[in-house]
Design an enzyme around this catalytic site. Structure first.
Site, PDB file in Angstrom:
ATOM      1  N   SER A  87       0.859  -1.214   0.123  1.00 33.06           N
ATOM      2  CA  SER A  87       0.017  -0.067   0.097  1.00 33.06           C
ATOM      3  C   SER A  87       0.897   1.280   0.050  1.00 33.06           C
ATOM      4  CB  SER A  87      -0.971  -0.006   1.208  1.00 33.06           C
ATOM      5  OG  SER A  87      -1.884  -1.185   1.146  1.00 33.06           O
TER       6      SER A  87
ATOM      7  N   HIS B  20       0.761   4.402   4.358  1.00 34.80           N
ATOM      8  CA  HIS B  20      -0.296   5.335   3.276  1.00 34.80           C
ATOM      9  C   HIS B  20       0.475   6.705   3.010  1.00 34.80           C
ATOM     10  CE1 HIS B  20      -3.849   2.544   2.991  1.00 34.80           C
ATOM     11  NE2 HIS B  20      -2.913   1.703   2.940  1.00 34.80           N
TER      12      HIS B  20
END
Length: 295
Positions: free
Chosen positions: A199, A246
């Site tokens: 991610s 993230h």
């Protein structure tokens, strides 16, 4: 004393072909100016060129690859512009299949800050010297939905970005973003919490894609909407998502992506890779500071 034209003295002063030393000639290559005989002359728009200049490129001192078509960021155009994206997806899938058969392998690959927890001295995790986890965690997934979502995003974002940047620059953005995400997760998350997934790198591609679309004056609304949706899921309770990875990947993707598409032609590669090196230096610094804190 003047000599008449065509005398033996004139004949001795004529140069010889650089490829055929036994042949005198008065013709020179218009590019490199070396003497060439009629057998070696190649017709050009102006004058004649030697076989070497015709074969190696411009003959003006530039490399033969200088005239090759380039991407927006200065990368080389390739026959398969999605090759690296396919390879990255293949690596993720191979590791996913491998960890399904071995829990010990999964434990060895995830991002773990320190184990055992304080007040004991860490013997495992990044603080225990296992820095490789910052990289291996980028390719490790446990849940099918997790790898499915990440690989779908990688295909959608990675392919166009690889085409626009070129392979080397695209791969650099991917790894720098992934490492930045791992470093921020290591810095801010609980040291005993295991994190995993691509991610961070994916959010880096989000950031770089947004910068690229802005550079090309494309409609920004689709990529912004998709990014906002992903950020909502990132911070929504109950999903147990590492928001640190993230955000770290997103910030690194924006910075490196901006350098890739906005660097001037002069010293372009230096600015592009120099910016990536600075981001990596910050990653190393954050990792060292967190390791010193945990040990």
């Amino acid at each position: 004393m003047d000599q008449p034209a065509g005398s033996p003295q004139d004949a001795q002063s004529l140069p010889v072909c650089y490829r055929h030393p036994d042949r005198e000639t008065g013709i020179r290559c218009t590019r490199c100016e070396r003497p060439i005989c009629p057998e070696c002359m190649v017709n050009a728009s102006v004058g004649f060129q030697c076989p070497h200049c015709v074969r190696t490129g411009s003959g003006t001192g530039h490399a033969p690859t200088a005239s090759q078509p380039r991407t927006l960021a200065g990368g080389t155009l390739t026959a398969d512009p999605r090759l690296l994206t396919k390879i990255l997806i293949g690596i993720n899938l191979a590791i996913f299949i491998a960890v399904q058969t071995s829990d010990s392998l999964l434990n060895d690959l995830v991002l773990l800050g320190a184990w055992p927890p304080a007040p004991y001295t860490p013997t495992q995790g990044v603080a225990g010297g296992e820095w490789y986890r910052l990289v291996t965690s980028m390719f490790t997934h446990e849940a099918p939905w997790h790898i499915g979502f990440n690989m779908l995003s990688l295909w959608w974002l990675g392919g166009p970005l690889e085409t626009a940047l070129g392979r080397a620059r695209y791969l650099t953005v991917y790894f720098v973003s992934g490492l930045a995400g791992s470093a921020l997760a290591y810095l801010l998350a609980s040291p005993t919490t295991a994190t995993l997934g691509a991610s961070g790198a994916i959010f880096g591609l989000f950031g770089a894609t947004a910068v690229l679309m802005r550079r090309l004056n494309y409609d920004m609304r689709p990529i912004i909407a998709l990014l906002v949706i992903n950020l909502i899921f990132t911070f929504a309770p109950g999903f147990n998502i590492s928001w640190q990875a993230h955000i770290g990947g997103l910030v690194a993707g924006v910075i490196t992506g901006y350098a890739m598409v906005h660097a001037p032609r002069e010293h372009r590669a230096l600015i592009q890779y120099g910016t990536c090196a600075l981001v990596l230096a910050v990653v190393v610094l954050l990792t060292l500071l967190r390791t010193a804190q945990l040990t």
